[in-house]
Design a protein around this motif. Structure first.
Motif, short mmCIF file in Angstrom:
data_model
loop_
_atom_site.label_atom_id
_atom_site.label_comp_id
_atom_site.label_asym_id
_atom_site.label_seq_id
_atom_site.Cartn_x
_atom_site.Cartn_y
_atom_site.Cartn_z
N ALA A 1 0.83 -1.22 0.00
CA ALA A 1 0.00 0.00 0.00
C ALA A 1 0.86 1.26 0.00
O ALA A 1 0.54 2.23 -0.71
CB ALA A 1 -0.98 -0.03 1.16
N PRO A 2 1.96 1.31 0.77
CA PRO A 2 2.82 2.51 0.70
C PRO A 2 3.69 2.56 -0.55
O PRO A 2 4.48 3.49 -0.71
CB PRO A 2 3.67 2.41 1.97
CG PRO A 2 3.65 0.98 2.35
CD PRO A 2 2.36 0.40 1.85
N GLY A 3 3.60 1.56 -1.40
CA GLY A 3 4.35 1.60 -2.66
C GLY A 3 5.81 1.25 -2.51
O GLY A 3 6.66 1.78 -3.23
N TYR A 4 6.13 0.33 -1.59
CA TYR A 4 7.54 -0.06 -1.43
C TYR A 4 8.09 -0.72 -2.70
O TYR A 4 9.30 -0.82 -2.87
CB TYR A 4 7.70 -1.04 -0.27
CG TYR A 4 7.45 -0.44 1.10
CD1 TYR A 4 7.81 0.87 1.40
CD2 TYR A 4 6.88 -1.21 2.11
CE1 TYR A 4 7.59 1.39 2.66
CE2 TYR A 4 6.65 -0.69 3.38
CZ TYR A 4 7.01 0.61 3.64
OH TYR A 4 6.79 1.12 4.90
N GLY A 5 7.20 -1.18 -3.56
CA GLY A 5 7.65 -1.84 -4.78
C GLY A 5 8.08 -0.88 -5.88
O GLY A 5 8.32 -1.29 -7.02
N THR A 6 8.20 0.40 -5.54
CA THR A 6 8.72 1.37 -6.51
C THR A 6 9.39 2.50 -5.74
O THR A 6 9.46 2.48 -4.52
CB THR A 6 7.59 1.88 -7.43
OG1 THR A 6 8.16 2.71 -8.45
CG2 THR A 6 6.53 2.67 -6.66
N ASN A 7 9.94 3.46 -6.47
CA ASN A 7 10.60 4.60 -5.80
C ASN A 7 10.78 5.71 -6.82
O ASN A 7 10.51 5.53 -8.02
CB ASN A 7 11.96 4.16 -5.21
CG ASN A 7 12.92 3.67 -6.28
OD1 ASN A 7 13.19 4.35 -7.27
ND2 ASN A 7 13.45 2.46 -6.08
N TYR B 1 1.00 -4.90 12.03
CA TYR B 1 1.48 -5.91 11.08
C TYR B 1 2.30 -5.14 10.05
O TYR B 1 1.77 -4.25 9.38
CB TYR B 1 0.27 -6.60 10.46
CG TYR B 1 0.59 -7.59 9.35
CD1 TYR B 1 1.73 -8.39 9.40
CD2 TYR B 1 -0.28 -7.75 8.28
CE1 TYR B 1 1.99 -9.30 8.39
CE2 TYR B 1 -0.03 -8.67 7.28
CZ TYR B 1 1.12 -9.43 7.33
OH TYR B 1 1.39 -10.34 6.34
N ILE B 2 3.58 -5.46 9.92
CA ILE B 2 4.42 -4.58 9.11
C ILE B 2 3.99 -4.53 7.64
O ILE B 2 4.27 -3.57 6.94
CB ILE B 2 5.94 -4.87 9.25
CG1 ILE B 2 6.27 -6.25 8.76
CG2 ILE B 2 6.44 -4.63 10.64
CD1 ILE B 2 7.24 -6.18 7.63
N ASN B 3 3.29 -5.56 7.18
CA ASN B 3 2.78 -5.52 5.81
C ASN B 3 1.62 -4.56 5.65
O ASN B 3 1.16 -4.34 4.52
CB ASN B 3 2.34 -6.92 5.36
CG ASN B 3 3.45 -7.69 4.68
OD1 ASN B 3 4.49 -7.13 4.38
ND2 ASN B 3 3.23 -8.96 4.45
N HIS B 4 1.12 -4.02 6.75
CA HIS B 4 0.02 -3.07 6.66
C HIS B 4 0.44 -1.67 7.11
O HIS B 4 -0.40 -0.84 7.42
CB HIS B 4 -1.17 -3.56 7.51
CG HIS B 4 -1.87 -4.74 6.89
ND1 HIS B 4 -2.83 -5.46 7.54
CD2 HIS B 4 -1.73 -5.31 5.67
CE1 HIS B 4 -3.27 -6.43 6.75
NE2 HIS B 4 -2.60 -6.37 5.62
N MET B 5 1.74 -1.43 7.14
CA MET B 5 2.21 -0.08 7.48
C MET B 5 1.99 0.85 6.30
O MET B 5 1.96 0.43 5.15
CB MET B 5 3.69 -0.10 7.82
CG MET B 5 3.96 -0.70 9.18
SD MET B 5 5.66 -0.47 9.66
CE MET B 5 5.64 1.24 10.16
N MET B 6 1.86 2.13 6.60
CA MET B 6 1.76 3.13 5.55
C MET B 6 3.06 3.91 5.52
O MET B 6 3.78 3.95 6.53
CB MET B 6 0.55 4.03 5.85
CG MET B 6 -0.15 4.60 4.67
SD MET B 6 -0.67 3.42 3.42
CE MET B 6 -0.50 4.41 1.95
N GLY B 7 3.35 4.57 4.42
CA GLY B 7 4.62 5.29 4.28
C GLY B 7 4.80 6.37 5.33
O GLY B 7 5.93 6.68 5.72
N ASP B 8 3.69 6.96 5.83
CA ASP B 8 3.84 8.02 6.83
C ASP B 8 3.78 7.49 8.26
O ASP B 8 3.70 8.25 9.21
CB ASP B 8 2.82 9.15 6.61
CG ASP B 8 1.39 8.65 6.51
OD1 ASP B 8 1.16 7.44 6.68
OD2 ASP B 8 0.49 9.47 6.25
#
Ligand SMILES: Cc1cc2nc3c(=O)[nH]c(=O)nc-3n(C[C@H](O)[C@H](O)[C@H](O)COP(=O)(O)OP(=O)(O)OC[C@H]3O[C@@H](n4cnc5c(N)ncnc54)[C@H](O)[C@@H]3O)c2cc1C
Length: 463
Positions: A89-95, A417-424
């Motif tokens: 969800a926070p878009g860790y799969g891109t930058n 759950y770290i897979n549900h963290m948001m970027g902020d």
């Protein structure tokens, strides 16, 4: 000519054409740059609200490509993201400005029905995984929707329909092949690199690019599953019933709850499941199905594969805009239930929802220090998921999530759950969520990734 890129440390750098072409020629897969055809599609991830522009996207076809890409990123000190299903969800799969190692073309899956195991590559999605394993009537704990990637979901822990009976996804991980920051391919298992294996089971993408994962499988084809849906005015009673019902669940049963929009109206739903004999399932789920006056009781025999896709559409649709907040919660307090009801009464989008996913049974009996994932007790994963289709409306929908979150947060734990963290999310939440395991995770990180090459994630900084 040069290609502008961003380094690990946030500085600008340039890559000469000669370096880019040498790198390209080392690959079997495709190297996509900002001016390549297909760049616009390749840069996108599942969350349409993420609008980032990496400098290089490496569409790997195998382990060798991943090794070349990791080596190139390390020697050039490039900001680096890893991508499997692209669902973060926070878009860790891109930058912005760095390299993406996109493993989504790596789809190999080999089921061994004799040993009830499967090996799957680091770009497989759960629907593909289930398709192959169900051919042999086998499955393992996966996610609750089918288009998440197996790698990202597994490495964070893996909450799913089978967790009461068979544990989290990581509890069924036998081994993983990992390209670590030095470019070496390592196998991690209980007997090979056990420290790395421990860290991978919950530590996310912090330790390397996982090219293949091997899991235990269980016979399962039929389930008793479905939603029981109530109007919002019964929501308080339903949610209070639900929290007590969860405490009675045997390992074979699952009960999640959600507030969402159904037929244009906000509703409360219990998502029920039983992974065992249908007769026993009927008995176990009966109290929930007999409670109150539901609008609909959709619980019935359901093929495992159908249950895995039951929540896909429209809620998990690719490209919608998203913003979500999440935390663990050990008690669904009356106050939390009331805040959820207020939030549902004021949904800013019919695609938004709140969900509580109950972790229990086999998933909760593993000692907290046996794997990096430490929330090993009966608890709920609580999520406020804002979803909408129009980019121009983002601020209003994000505000809806933040307002509800600020009211709900006092009733929630400070862990997530770290897979549900948001970027902020604050970095301290990562530390808090790993609890006693955090110090050991930092030590393992220091061994396998001392320069923090894998940092676009819920980051564990090396010591
Ligand atoms: C609609 C939806 C439903 C979800 N449902 C569930 C659920 O039921 N249960 C659950 O547990 N979680 C669930 N999640 C959360 C999900 O586990 C995470 O979003 C996870 O990161 C998705 O994995 P991915 O591979 O698709 O993500 P990606 O965006 O591809 O990757 C996210 C991060 O995972 C790591 N990663 C991915 N691939 C690799 C790899 N090959 N090697 C090393 N690291 C890698 C990297 O850090 C990467 O940045 C859900 C998410 C969404 C959006």
């Amino acid at each position: 000519m040069t290609t502008a890129a961003t380094t690990l440390f946030g500085a600008d750098t340039t890559l000469s054409d000669a370096h880019i072409e040498a790198f390209r020629s080392s690959l079997r897969g495709e190297l996509i740059l900002r001016d390549s055809a297909g760049y616009e599609t390749a840069r996108r991830v599942w969350n349409g609200n993420i609008d980032r522009r990496p400098a290089l996207i490496v569409r790997c076809t195998g382990t060798a490509d991943v090794q070349h890409a990791v080596n190139f990123a390390r020697t050039r000190e490039l900001l680096l993201s890893l991508r499997c299903g692209g669902h973060s969800a926070p878009g860790y799969g891109t930058n912005d400005g760095g390299m993406v190692i996109d493993m989504s073309l790596m789809k190999g899956i080999r089921v061994d029905p004799g040993s009830r195991t499967v090996a799957a590559q680091g770009g497989v999605q759960w629907r593909e995984f289930d398709h192959e394993t169900q051919a042999f009537g086998l499955a393992t704990t996966g996610g609750t929707v089918s288009n998440t990637g197996i790698a990202g979901l597994t490495l964070g822990g893996g909450l799913g329909w089978l967790m009461g009976k068979h544990g989290l996804t990581i509890d069924n991980l036998i081994s993983a092949d990992v390209v670590t920051a030095d470019g070496q391919l390592r196998t991690a298992s209980a007997t090979e690199n056990p420290d790395l294996f421990w860290a991978l089971r919950g530590g996310g993408g912090n330790f390397g690019a996982v090219t293949s994962l091997q899991y235990r499988l269980y016979p399962i084809t039929e389930t008793l599953s479905g939603l029981v849906i109530y109007p919002l005015d019964q929501g308080r009673d339903v949610m209070r019933f639900y929290r007590d019902f969860c405490a009675t669940l045997p390992d074979e049963a699952e009960a999640f709850a959600a507030m969402l929009t159904h037929d244009g109206q906000p509703v409360v739903a219990m998502a029920l499941g039983y992974n065992g004999s249908p007769e026993m399932g009927e008995k176990v789920l009966a109290p929930a199905r007999q409670f109150g006056k539901p609008i609909a009781d959709l619980v019935g025999p359901m093929a495992y594969g159908a249950r895995q896709t039951m929540l896909d559409d429209p809620l998990a649709k690719h490209g919608l805009h998203r913003y979500w907040r999440s935390a663990f919660v050990d008690q669904l307090s009356d106050g939390l239930i009331d805040e959820m009801l207020k939030g549902a009464a004021g949904f800013s989008s019919p695609l938004s929802l709140m969900g509580v996913f109950y972790i229990h049974g086999a998933a909760a009996r593993v000692p907290a220090d046996a794997t990096a994932f430490s929330a090993r007790r009966p608890t709920w994963d609580f999520d406020i998921i804002g979803q909408w289709s129009e980019a121009a409306e983002s601020n209003g929908h994000i505000d809806w999530v933040r307002t509800l979150w600020s009211r709900a947060e006092p009733e929630l734990l400070g862990t997530v759950y770290i897979n549900h963290m948001m970027g902020d999310d604050r970095p301290e939440r990562v530390r808090a969520s790993y609890g006693e395991n955090y110090a050991r995770l930092r030590e393992v990180k220091s061994v396998y990734d001392p320069m923090n090459l894998f940092r676009v994630n819920a980051n564990i900084a090396p010591t």
